[in-house]
Design a protein around this motif. Structure first.
Motif, PDB file in Angstrom:
ATOM      1  N   ASN A 140       0.799  -1.220   0.000  1.00  0.00           N
ATOM      2  CA  ASN A 140       0.000   0.000   0.000  1.00  0.00           C
ATOM      3  C   ASN A 140       0.835   1.275   0.000  1.00  0.00           C
ATOM      4  OD1 ASN A 140      -2.520  -1.265  -0.026  1.00  0.00           O
ATOM      5  ND2 ASN A 140      -2.441  -1.604   2.196  1.00  0.00           N
ATOM      6  N   THR A 141       2.170   1.161   0.010  1.00  0.00           N
ATOM      7  CA  THR A 141       3.017   2.357  -0.039  1.00  0.00           C
ATOM      8  C   THR A 141       3.278   2.796  -1.467  1.00  0.00           C
ATOM      9  OG1 THR A 141       5.088   1.093  -0.080  1.00  0.00           O
ATOM     10  CG2 THR A 141       4.134   1.601   2.093  1.00  0.00           C
ATOM     11  N   LYS A 142       2.896   2.023  -2.411  1.00  0.00           N
ATOM     12  CA  LYS A 142       3.175   2.352  -3.814  1.00  0.00           C
ATOM     13  C   LYS A 142       2.062   3.226  -4.377  1.00  0.00           C
ATOM     14  CE  LYS A 142       6.131   0.882  -5.801  1.00  0.00           C
ATOM     15  NZ  LYS A 142       7.496   1.421  -5.958  1.00  0.00           N
ATOM     16  N   PRO A 143       2.401   4.150  -5.294  1.00  0.00           N
ATOM     17  CA  PRO A 143       1.381   5.011  -5.905  1.00  0.00           C
ATOM     18  C   PRO A 143       0.457   4.194  -6.805  1.00  0.00           C
ATOM     19  CG  PRO A 143       3.472   5.303  -7.012  1.00  0.00           C
ATOM     20  CD  PRO A 143       3.755   4.449  -5.804  1.00  0.00           C
ATOM     21  N   VAL A 144      -0.808   4.594  -6.813  1.00  0.00           N
ATOM     22  CA  VAL A 144      -1.776   3.911  -7.654  1.00  0.00           C
ATOM     23  C   VAL A 144      -2.408   4.862  -8.680  1.00  0.00           C
ATOM     24  CG1 VAL A 144      -2.314   2.133  -5.954  1.00  0.00           C
ATOM     25  CG2 VAL A 144      -3.580   4.287  -5.925  1.00  0.00           C
ATOM     26  N   GLN A 145      -2.033   6.176  -8.650  1.00  0.00           N
ATOM     27  CA  GLN A 145      -2.564   7.159  -9.603  1.00  0.00           C
ATOM     28  C   GLN A 145      -1.387   7.799 -10.329  1.00  0.00           C
ATOM     29  OE1 GLN A 145      -5.805   6.908  -9.409  1.00  0.00           O
ATOM     30  NE2 GLN A 145      -5.666   5.747  -7.492  1.00  0.00           N
ATOM     31  N   PHE A 146      -1.534   7.959 -11.622  1.00  0.00           N
ATOM     32  CA  PHE A 146      -0.450   8.496 -12.447  1.00  0.00           C
ATOM     33  C   PHE A 146      -1.022   9.495 -13.446  1.00  0.00           C
ATOM     34  CE2 PHE A 146       0.803   4.304 -11.056  1.00  0.00           C
ATOM     35  CZ  PHE A 146       2.090   4.496 -10.590  1.00  0.00           C
ATOM     36  N   GLU A 147      -0.209  10.521 -13.702  1.00  0.00           N
ATOM     37  CA  GLU A 147      -0.592  11.517 -14.702  1.00  0.00           C
ATOM     38  C   GLU A 147      -0.254  10.981 -16.083  1.00  0.00           C
ATOM     39  OE1 GLU A 147       0.274  16.202 -15.857  1.00  0.00           O
ATOM     40  OE2 GLU A 147       1.252  15.295 -14.116  1.00  0.00           O
ATOM     41  N   GLN A 148      -1.156  11.258 -16.996  1.00  0.00           N
ATOM     42  CA  GLN A 148      -0.956  10.830 -18.377  1.00  0.00           C
ATOM     43  C   GLN A 148       0.364  11.371 -18.901  1.00  0.00           C
ATOM     44  OE1 GLN A 148      -3.897  12.362 -21.055  1.00  0.00           O
ATOM     45  NE2 GLN A 148      -3.461  10.860 -22.650  1.00  0.00           N
ATOM     46  N   ASN A 149       1.060  10.520 -19.636  1.00  0.00           N
ATOM     47  CA  ASN A 149       2.335  10.859 -20.300  1.00  0.00           C
ATOM     48  C   ASN A 149       3.453  11.159 -19.304  1.00  0.00           C
ATOM     49  OD1 ASN A 149       1.290  10.609 -22.962  1.00  0.00           O
ATOM     50  ND2 ASN A 149       0.346  12.644 -22.750  1.00  0.00           N
ATOM     51  N   SER A 150       3.269  10.722 -18.040  1.00  0.00           N
ATOM     52  CA  SER A 150       4.361  10.926 -17.089  1.00  0.00           C
ATOM     53  C   SER A 150       5.522  10.025 -17.484  1.00  0.00           C
ATOM     54  CB  SER A 150       3.897  10.600 -15.681  1.00  0.00           C
ATOM     55  OG  SER A 150       3.759   9.189 -15.513  1.00  0.00           O
ATOM     56  N   THR A 151       6.679  10.395 -16.983  1.00  0.00           N
ATOM     57  CA  THR A 151       7.890   9.614 -17.315  1.00  0.00           C
ATOM     58  C   THR A 151       8.246   8.649 -16.184  1.00  0.00           C
ATOM     59  OG1 THR A 151       9.258  11.365 -16.398  1.00  0.00           O
ATOM     60  CG2 THR A 151       8.781  11.462 -18.789  1.00  0.00           C
TER      61      THR A 151
END
Length: 814
Positions: A702-713
């Motif tokens: 549960n420490t890992k991110p689960v939401q990401f911005e489109q086209n992120s690197t």
């Protein structure tokens, strides 16, 4: 025909309205068993080995006759036979024969059976199992038992094997305690049997053909008798018998009898005559006896100090005369034939009519002698009716712990009292002004069976032989009709091989049986390869050109006295898959219900083809409890509640495991251990180590991110979203274990990421995590914290052990 129901409607109505219930509890010690003490239908008149008459100065104690019948009366018999003395198919010009009779079947238990046999070639007891040429009957059906025989008309089983009474006559779905007239017409050339029947009445229909059968198993070269065969408890009465031989032009009378004579017609033979009674049925008659006259049991009941329940007796009584203030009934506690009702310890349970507001009303009471006078031990209780001339009623008496006595009238009125500790001789008495008829008397005494000399048994069949001092194999082989050749000569029956006891189409009631008697035991065994004959069948399901019947089961039986008995005649549990059914039912265990079991326990299911099934059965003080599971199920199931429980079962005797006629399976790890001792090896545990059944545990990080911005690197390593632990293996997550669900940082959406892990024992676990890609945020708007939060806050569902969790989280810029 003689009446079987002994309770008049008027009595039922009155006793129901005024019934009083009471609880009377017996306790029992280990190995308490019931045994028949004295049974008598009184049909044969005075039996000097059972009864003795005392003080009958007026000779008022005798027997009253009733309508004549031929009766199978002894429940201690097994496959008893009544048959024609001469064959019916022989004689010049004889083309067949007809048999007609009234048949009153006196059992309501599906486990009991009778047979109409058209295949007897000699006068011997027993049903010729598997040979064919007979109809095996139960309360609701008639069945053939040979692949060469067929049911030509209505049949509810495939192949044609079974026809039910309900199919043929919906108004007669069961013949339990129903007087039925049967007529059979057999034609020798075609081997056809025609069946006619109906309930006996003035309007019965004996002209409508109910069904036909073809006995292909019979030979045109043999001459056959007709016989009626019955299981030990399949009691019946036969009346109005008429048998004719048939020719092309006439009927030749062979025998006709209404059995009113005390002589059995010479055209009829009883294989074991003392199991039958014939002529006028009789009842014990105490007709105005002198005060003090008694009929007493020849032998006294000696109470065993190890048991609480001492004696149970049941009978039918008819008070045809009961003058006011005159008493008649049961007497017990008699130690010497000179005893009277005032002798110390003698108890009299009596019926008496008293005047109640001008109406004679029957009361029940009991007295006990103290040596000088009568002491009332049961205060007189009104039955609220006059029993005189109301007909037969059922009476039961139970003698229990602490000198308790329980009286049961017609299952509706119950009375309890305390009296003397001695039962001694028991019987009936009366006085002038009373007339008491007693019929169908049964009694059983309770004893403590000492099984200490019987050894605990544990057999895993690792040797090629069995200890003949402990075990016996009865390797029955069904015979081909009309020959002494086994029906399946190439099969091996019962034998030991590769550490198993193999049953290879072993034959009806073929069995492994103990040499010693037991009473209270725990039985365990395992079974595999059910319904898989070791001798291969061809594509038509045949062995040696003979079709293997589709009736497969394994039977566990108690109470055998010898290997000559069939498991149909002793307390038996049948685990079976009859034509695909997953059921358990019992024989001779006070419950004829067929119980369905979980389909996961279907012995013959394809998915269970490679399964081993394990069984545990406990017989303890008349209570039989049953457990069953697959070897792959946890052994702790055997510690939980049983699948089924049966009460009041007499399990004293030899223990056996048997098969059906086509039974095929392998037995292993058979244990028979006396209750109260230790359960010793081989204790049946899980065939597979329970630790090998444990699945890997997947935990979501549960420490890992689960939401990401489109086209992120961002570089997203999906393997780091999970950790795996296993009780045996060290498992490293690889990319091949992960289904990324099409995860793509360039595309907006939600993605289900799945991890599938399989350990070295084949146990598999799957977990999921949901990742989201949200639309790219313009640089000008990134300073708007609230907007960014609204875009990046999502609800993520992690499916881990069925627990939902919610994540509200800002995306961390890397």
């Amino acid at each position: 025909m003689r009446k079987i129901s002994f309770i008049k409607k008027s009595l039922l109505a009155v006793l129901f309205l005024f019934s009083v219930s009471s609880v009377f509890v017996f306790t029992s010690h280990a190995a308490v068993m019931s045994e028949t003490f004295l049974n008598d239908s009184f049909d044969g008149g005075m039996n000097d080995e059972k009864w003795q008459v005392v003080n009958d100065t007026t000779e008022a104690i005798g027997y009253l006759g009733d309508a004549g019948t031929l009766r199978y009366v002894d429940t201690t018999g097994a496959e008893e036979v009544m048959m024609t003395t001469n064959p019916l198919t022989s004689g010049e010009g004889v083309t067949g024969y007809s048999v007609e009779f009234d048949f009153l079947y006196q059992s309501a238990d599906w486990g009991d059976w009778f047979g109409f046999a058209f295949n007897k070639t000699e006068i011997v007891k027993g049903l010729d199992w598997g040979k064919g040429g007979y109809l095996m009957g139960r309360i609701s059906s008639l069945q053939i038992n040979n692949p060469s025989d067929t049911v030509d008309g209505p049949s509810s089983a495939s192949p044609n094997a079974l026809t039910t009474f309900e199919e043929m006559t919906p108004s007669v779905a069961s013949i339990a305690n129903v007087n039925v007239r049967f007529k059979f017409v057999y034609t020798t050339a075609t081997k056809k049997l025609e069946l006619y029947y109906d309930k006996v009445s003035e309007t019965m229909d004996m002209s409508t053909l109910r069904n036909t059968f073809t006995f292909g198993s019979l030979s045109l070269e043999e001459d056959y008798h007709f016989a009626i065969v019955s299981s030990s408890k399949g009691l019946y009465e036969l009346d109005n018998l008429k048998i004719e031989k048939l020719t092309a032009t006439e009927s030749i009378l062979y025998v006709e009898s209404d059995f009113e004579s005390a002589e059995l017609p010479e055209e009829i033979t009883l294989a074991v005559s003392d199991k039958f009674s014939y002529g006028p049925a009789k009842a014990l008659d105490l007709n105005n006896p002198a005060l003090g006259a008694m009929i007493l049991s020849k032998n006294p009941v000696v109470v065993n100090p190890n048991v609480d329940k001492k004696l149970h007796m049941a009978y039918q009584q008819n008070l045809t005369q009961l003058d006011l203030d005159k008493k008649t009934g049961v007497v017990y506690g008699v130690e010497a034939l000179t005893d009277t009702l005032v002798t110390e310890g003698v108890v009299h349970i009596y019926f008496v009519n008293r005047d109640v507001a001008g109406t004679p009303t029957t009361f029940i009471g009991a007295t006990m002698g103290d040596g000088e006078a009568l002491v009332q031990v049961l205060a007189e209780r009104s039955l609220d009716l006059n029993l005189a001339s109301t007909g037969y009623i059922d009476v039961e008496l139970s003698f229990g712990a602490f000198n308790n006595v329980h009286v049961n009238l017609a299952d509706l009125k119950h009375y309890d009292f305390k009296a003397g500790a001695t039962i001694g001789h028991f019987g009936f008495t009366g006085e002038v002004g009373t007339r008491l008829l007693v019929d169908n008397f049964t009694s059983k005494a309770y004893t403590y069976y000492d099984q200490s000399q019987a050894p605990d048994l544990a057999e895993n069949f690792e040797t090629s032989y069995l200890d003949s001092n402990l075990w016996e194999i009865y390797n029955s082989k069904d015979l081909r009709p009309g020959t002494e050749m086994p029906l399946f000569p190439t099969t091996k029956g019962i034998y030991i091989e590769n550490g198993k006891l193999n049953f290879d189409v072993a034959g009806e009631s073929a069995r492994l049986i103990t040499k010693h008697d037991y009473a209270n035991v725990e039985v365990r065994f395992s079974l595999e390869d059910f319904n898989q004959p070791i001798t291969p069948r061809n594509e038509d399901g045949e062995i040696g050109g003979v079709e293997v019947p589709t009736t497969y089961y394994v039977a566990l039986s108690f109470g055998y006295e010898s290997t000559l008995q069939n498991f149909w005649n002793v307390p038996t549990i049948i685990f079976q898959a009859r034509d695909g059914g997953a059921v358990i039912y019992t024989l001779n265990m006070n419950d004829a219900t067929v119980y369905s079991v979980d389909t996961a326990l279907l012995l013959s299911a394809d998915e269970n083809k490679d399964e081993t099934f394990e069984f545990k059965v406990i017989a303890l003080n008349g209570k039989v409890s049953i457990w069953m599971k697959r070897a792959s199920d946890p052994v702790t199931l055997f510690d939980g509640a049983p699948l089924l429980t049966y009460e009041d079962v007499n399990t004293k005797g030899r223990v056996a495991l048997a098969s059906s006629a086509s039974g095929s399976f392998k037995l292993d790890d058979v244990s028979i251990v006396k209750m109260g001792g230790e359960f010793s090896k081989p204790e049946i545990t899980d065939s597979v180590d329970p630790m090998t059944l444990v699945k890997p545990v997947i935990t979501i990080n549960n420490t890992k991110p689960v939401q990401f911005e489109q086209n992120s690197t961002d570089v997203v390593d999906l393997k780091t979203y999970f950790t795996v632990t296993d009780n045996k293996d060290s498992i490293t997550i690889t990319d091949q274990m992960i289904n990324n669900g099409g995860f793509d940082l360039t595309k907006v959406g939600q993605y289900t990421i799945s991890l599938t892990v399989t350990d070295s024992d084949g146990n598999q676990s799957v977990e999921h995590v949901i990742l989201s890609v949200y639309p790219e945020v313009p640089e000008a708007q990134k300073s708007n914290t609230a907007l960014v939060a609204s875009l990046t806050s999502v609800v993520a569902l992690g499916v881990g052990f069925g627990v939902a969790f919610v994540v509200f989280k800002k995306v961390k810029k890397i």
